[in-house]
Scaffold this motif. Structure first.
Motif, PDB file in Angstrom:
ATOM      1  N   VAL A 160       1.298   4.033  -9.544  1.00 23.82           N
ATOM      2  CA  VAL A 160       1.963   3.777  -8.377  1.00 23.82           C
ATOM      3  C   VAL A 160       1.410   2.722  -7.740  1.00 23.82           C
ATOM      4  O   VAL A 160       0.003   3.051  -7.500  1.00 23.82           O
ATOM      5  CB  VAL A 160       2.348   4.925  -7.702  1.00 23.82           C
ATOM      6  N   PRO A 161       1.824   1.585  -6.982  1.00 23.33           N
ATOM      7  CA  PRO A 161       1.252   0.778  -6.167  1.00 23.33           C
ATOM      8  C   PRO A 161       0.596   1.701  -5.084  1.00 23.33           C
ATOM      9  O   PRO A 161       1.383   2.268  -4.490  1.00 23.33           O
ATOM     10  CB  PRO A 161       2.388  -0.208  -5.896  1.00 23.33           C
ATOM     11  N   GLU A 162      -0.469   1.106  -4.648  1.00 23.95           N
ATOM     12  CA  GLU A 162      -1.181   1.895  -3.573  1.00 23.95           C
ATOM     13  C   GLU A 162      -0.687   1.829  -2.268  1.00 23.95           C
ATOM     14  O   GLU A 162      -0.756   2.901  -1.533  1.00 23.95           O
ATOM     15  CB  GLU A 162      -2.801   1.346  -3.602  1.00 23.95           C
ATOM     16  N   ASP A 163       0.204   0.968  -2.019  1.00 25.99           N
ATOM     17  CA  ASP A 163       0.945   0.949  -0.793  1.00 25.99           C
ATOM     18  C   ASP A 163       2.035   2.016  -0.612  1.00 25.99           C
ATOM     19  O   ASP A 163       2.678   2.314   0.439  1.00 25.99           O
ATOM     20  CB  ASP A 163       1.644  -0.363  -0.293  1.00 25.99           C
ATOM     21  N   LEU A 164       2.471   2.558  -1.615  1.00 24.27           N
ATOM     22  CA  LEU A 164       3.563   3.671  -1.823  1.00 24.27           C
ATOM     23  C   LEU A 164       2.881   5.043  -1.783  1.00 24.27           C
ATOM     24  O   LEU A 164       3.908   5.903  -1.329  1.00 24.27           O
ATOM     25  CB  LEU A 164       4.280   3.450  -2.902  1.00 24.27           C
TER      26      LEU A 164
ATOM     27  N   ALA B  22       3.735  -4.973 -13.439  1.00 24.01           N
ATOM     28  CA  ALA B  22       2.648  -5.538 -14.145  1.00 24.01           C
ATOM     29  C   ALA B  22       2.678  -5.900 -15.381  1.00 24.01           C
ATOM     30  O   ALA B  22       3.781  -5.658 -16.039  1.00 24.01           O
ATOM     31  CB  ALA B  22       1.711  -4.273 -14.260  1.00 24.01           C
ATOM     32  N   GLY B  23       1.797  -6.997 -15.774  1.00 21.89           N
ATOM     33  CA  GLY B  23       2.126  -7.627 -17.227  1.00 21.89           C
ATOM     34  C   GLY B  23       2.471  -9.139 -17.056  1.00 21.89           C
ATOM     35  O   GLY B  23       2.296  -9.919 -18.039  1.00 21.89           O
TER      36      GLY B  23
ATOM     37  N   PRO C 281       6.954 -10.035  -1.754  1.00 23.06           N
ATOM     38  CA  PRO C 281       7.209 -11.018  -2.974  1.00 23.06           C
ATOM     39  C   PRO C 281       7.039 -10.054  -4.355  1.00 23.06           C
ATOM     40  O   PRO C 281       5.955  -9.695  -4.200  1.00 23.06           O
ATOM     41  CB  PRO C 281       6.778 -12.207  -2.752  1.00 23.06           C
ATOM     42  N   GLN C 282       7.773 -10.201  -5.243  1.00 25.14           N
ATOM     43  CA  GLN C 282       7.651  -9.642  -6.558  1.00 25.14           C
ATOM     44  C   GLN C 282       7.865 -10.639  -7.614  1.00 25.14           C
ATOM     45  O   GLN C 282       8.675 -11.451  -7.329  1.00 25.14           O
ATOM     46  CB  GLN C 282       8.295  -8.311  -6.685  1.00 25.14           C
TER      47      GLN C 282
ATOM     48  N   ARG D 279       5.341  -3.422 -17.213  1.00 22.34           N
ATOM     49  CA  ARG D 279       5.422  -2.075 -16.387  1.00 22.34           C
ATOM     50  C   ARG D 279       6.641  -2.640 -15.528  1.00 22.34           C
ATOM     51  O   ARG D 279       6.151  -3.471 -14.355  1.00 22.34           O
ATOM     52  CB  ARG D 279       4.386  -1.379 -15.764  1.00 22.34           C
ATOM     53  N   LEU D 280       7.726  -2.233 -15.457  1.00 20.64           N
ATOM     54  CA  LEU D 280       8.983  -2.681 -14.896  1.00 20.64           C
ATOM     55  C   LEU D 280       9.213  -1.659 -13.657  1.00 20.64           C
ATOM     56  O   LEU D 280       9.010  -0.575 -13.647  1.00 20.64           O
ATOM     57  CB  LEU D 280      10.386  -2.460 -15.849  1.00 20.64           C
TER      58      LEU D 280
END
Length: 402
Positions: free
Chosen positions: A240-244, A363-364, A315-316, A349-350
């Motif tokens: 999980v992204p650390e900000d979540l 990721a990727g 942004p993503q 990783r979607l």
């Protein structure tokens, strides 16, 4: 494939929303789409991909050297706690145990002898200076009436001191015998432990996931034997992204999708450290008992976003769903190497699915990667589209050289 068709398959990544911009025909031969960075917010939920894992997994290794005599079942065999799963020939360990037991018996006999001598010295001293007057020899009658008393008067003998010295010597011999017993007992315990190490026992009820040995093979200390998993409960492990992470808690409900099956889950474990390279924190989500899943399956979880009102402001990178290669278990795309102009497979990783057939890539991929828009099924690395776009347009419409 026609060159103009291949040109239309290339995509440059840079943000969240796909913006179609025209490129002069003389430069690319067909419109080339580019993703504009910082162009939109994501929805109030984020989807993350993970993998199904067992509740517990152990890698059993050999503690001794020898030939394998027994291996329980094959991959998929269920075992119970305390059951022998692998057995190694124990003839050498048995011989060492018998030798240690013989040393222990010898030490016990030595202790008995020392104990008897010490007891006799306490109640019937054996000093020559207190010999009976009826005894024969130098310590007999003459020594009792003449030599002994004269030596005592001259200060050459002290019967009490001699008796004390003999008593101390007997006690030391008894203590030494006791220590020899302890040493022999320790050797027996080590030999018994080595003998028990020839058998590998299942620490819990589980399933054999993989085997690295067969009957007749030879192992050394540290050689892998098999992998045993506790599949009584299954979990989904997700980065999980650390900000979540600050908004997550143990026991929090999390919806899970595995294939076409939707299952409820709860957060079971949150790791205390983040990965420095990806800035993600692994978490584990417990699946309901009896869930129809198997270890290694791909799973998707849905979490709330991290911005105001659950909307992410960062942004993503996104990619069209048409760019995903069909026929692969994990989501993959073909990325064109800008130096070799050949394709490379990137496993992704979607995240969440966006409108207009877009999907967020967590990721990727990175901004600026060139992705084949319609890759063939089961595509592999090394494919050369034969064209790299000359011009890429940003969201303002200005063109730049690629």
């Amino acid at each position: 494939m026609h060159r103009s068709t291949l040109r239309a398959l290339l995509l440059t990544l840079g943000g969240v929303v796909l913006v179609g911009t025209g490129v002069p025909a003389h430069a690319a031969g067909a419109p080339i789409s580019t993703i504009a960075p910082n162009s939109a917010k994501s929805a109030n939920q984020i989807s993350l991909g993970g993998v199904v894992v067992p509740l517990r997994t152990i890698d059993a290794v050999s503690l001794v050297s020898g030939r394998v005599n027994f291996v329980l079942g094959s991959i998929g065999t269920r075992v119970t706690a305390g059951q022998v799963v692998v057995a190694v020939n124990n003839s050498a360990q048995m011989a060492n145990l018998q030798e240690a037991q013989a040393e222990l018996l010898s030490a016990q006999i030595g202790w008995q002898t020392a104990n008897i001598q010490y007891t006799r010295q306490l109640y019937s001293p054996r000093s020559n200076n207190v010999a009976s007057p009826m005894s024969i020899g130098p310590s007999g009658l003459f020594n009792h009436y003449f030599t002994g008393p004269f030596a005592q008067m001259a200060g050459l003998q002290d019967p009490g001191l001699d008796r004390y010295a003999d008593t101390v010597q007997s006690k030391d011999e008894l203590l030494l015998a006791e220590q020899q017993i302890r040493v022999a007992q320790a050797r027996v315990a080590n030999a018994q432990s080595a003998l028990s190490d020839t058998d590998t026992y299942a620490p819990f009820d589980g399933v054999i996931m993989s085997k690295q040995v067969e009957v007749g093979g030879t192992v050394q200390p540290g050689s892998p034997l098999l992998v045993l998993a506790d599949v009584s409960r299954m979990l989904v492990k997700v980065d999980v992204p650390e900000d979540l992470v600050p908004s997550m808690r143990l026991g929090q409900p999390v919806p899970i999708t595995i294939g076409r099956t939707e299952l409820p889950g709860i957060i079971y474990q949150i790791y205390p450290l983040a990965a420095p390279s990806t800035h993600t924190v692994p978490i584990k989500i417990m699946l309901p008992p009896g869930a129809p899943v198997a270890s290694g399956m791909y799973a998707t979880i849905t979490l709330p976003g991290n911005g105001a009102d659950g909307v992410s402001q960062s942004p993503q990178v996104a990619v069209p769903e048409t760019a995903l290669i069909k026929g692969y278990y994990l989501p993959c795309v073909l990325v064109v190497n800008p130096h070799t102009h050949k394709t490379e497979i990137h496993v992704l990783r979607l995240g969440e699915t966006l409108p207009h057939g877009m999907v967020v890539v967590l990721a990727g991929l990175k901004s600026g990667d060139q992705v084949v828009l319609h890759p063939p099924a089961h595509a592999a690395s090394g494919w050369e589209p034969g064209h790299t776009p000359h011009t890429v347009a940003d969201r303002s419409g200005a063109s730049s050289r690629g």
